[in-house]
Design an enzyme around this catalytic site. Sequence first.
Site, PDB file in Angstrom:
ATOM      1  N   GLN A  59       0.812  -1.213   0.000  1.00  0.00           N
ATOM      2  CA  GLN A  59       0.000   0.000   0.000  1.00  0.00           C
ATOM      3  C   GLN A  59       0.846   1.263   0.000  1.00  0.00           C
ATOM      4  O   GLN A  59       0.299   2.372  -0.121  1.00  0.00           O
ATOM      5  CB  GLN A  59      -0.934   0.003   1.201  1.00  0.00           C
ATOM      6  N   CYS A  65      -5.124   0.287   3.782  1.00  0.00           N
ATOM      7  CA  CYS A  65      -5.026  -1.104   4.255  1.00  0.00           C
ATOM      8  C   CYS A  65      -6.337  -1.856   4.137  1.00  0.00           C
ATOM      9  O   CYS A  65      -6.363  -3.034   3.774  1.00  0.00           O
ATOM     10  CB  CYS A  65      -4.513  -1.136   5.684  1.00  0.00           C
ATOM     11  N   HIS A 349      -5.186  -0.859  11.796  1.00  0.00           N
ATOM     12  CA  HIS A 349      -4.708  -1.484  10.561  1.00  0.00           C
ATOM     13  C   HIS A 349      -5.535  -2.722  10.252  1.00  0.00           C
ATOM     14  O   HIS A 349      -5.901  -3.479  11.157  1.00  0.00           O
ATOM     15  CB  HIS A 349      -3.230  -1.865  10.714  1.00  0.00           C
ATOM     16  N   ASN A 371      -0.040  -9.332   5.082  1.00  0.00           N
ATOM     17  CA  ASN A 371      -0.058  -7.888   5.261  1.00  0.00           C
ATOM     18  C   ASN A 371      -0.008  -7.205   3.899  1.00  0.00           C
ATOM     19  O   ASN A 371       0.010  -7.863   2.856  1.00  0.00           O
ATOM     20  CB  ASN A 371       1.131  -7.468   6.141  1.00  0.00           C
TER      21      ASN A 371
END
Length: 432
Positions: A59, A65, A349, A371
């Site tokens: 990102q 996110c 997040h 992630n």
Amino acid sequence: MSQLHVLLPNKYNKKEMDTRKNLSLHNNLLSQVSLPNKSLDSMYLFNKQVKPRGTVTNQHSSGRCWLFAGLNMMRHSFVQKHNLPSTFEFSQNYMFFWDKFERVNYFIHLYQTTKDKEELDSRLTQFLLKEPLGDGGQWQMFVNLVEKYGVVPKSVYPDTTHSKNSAGLNMVLTKKLREYCRNIRLNDFNLERALEETYELLVQFLGKPPNEFNWEYKDKDGRYRVVYDCHPLTFYQDKVPISLSDYVSITNDPRNSYNQNYGVKHLGNVVEGKEVKYMNLNMERVHELVKKSIDSNEPVWFGSDVGQFLHSKSNIMDKHVFDMESYLGISFGLNKRERIDYGESLMTHAMVISGYNEDRYGKINRWDIENSWGSKGPNAGYYTMSDEWMKEYVYQIVVHKNHLNDAEKKLWDEPISKRFPPWDPMGALAKL
């Protein structure tokens, strides 16, 4: 000078201190000197993982996110269905474009509906004006966008400099939104003109989003493929083998009663979209639902306080990855509820849970995390989350409604019982 100021330093100076430990902390970061000296290699091993495994996305310097996590969760079944390589990505920039456009319209609508009820200096008005437009978002906001605009492959609409580093775009849009608010109060505002100006600005920063496209690609076996005349919405409806409306957003918020549905006032992005809604369950049930999803080969979108006990170099989230308390001779005494109440913790997040590891007794000790911070690190950008960390710092998950029991399915169909104010921590992920 008071007697208290004279006596206190002498009193505390008499306490014996470890000089070597002081010097170590003076000249090094706390995270460095409190890192236990042990091998972490086994932390990257898991005996249950979702297949296929995608390449980690990035990102960059943006707060996207929640969009990345949503698209990463979606692409699993899409890659499987179409025999695609692990590097396939949906266009995050496409979702980002329409979120910004819809967010401007949503904010204008919100300001118009509240201006006659709220003074300019009221807490709500000032809260709205302080940061009218960020990058963050919530699961239902992601669903609202996909169900209105569909999705496109990243090869069709790639990132730009400003989608990867959104500060400049946000600065311009924020200035315009505050100007629009001024005009609304002066009864000198034209919505159509404002949205047209917003669209033109977004095209300048992010490029013009496609209304129709051809998708050319090579499958996992290297064979050339092409799909002609795709529309983003029908592409989602026809090509993506899951329906986002079948998924349920669940929180673990120990401040409030479990087995209730909650919401956050004024939290959203699409005016006609569905309201952000949470079903609050205890952590034991959250844990069970995540495991059920992984066992069904379904990744899980989740929201957490990622900065807590995160060793970024090792890509590990674990309460014991640092030994701060022993090193400093203190203890951190707040529990999960108190950390929310006293401003110590909130959702910051969104990521995806993609696997777990069970010990010899069948107890889960760690989770595999996809992630969106790039592929750097010892596990190609994947993170490890200890089970203890999960229970303390994970606040939200999204799972398919098939995994719910009958009582939970019935509860989810019931209306929201309580809405928190817009500054409540449960809305924090959308304010980043």
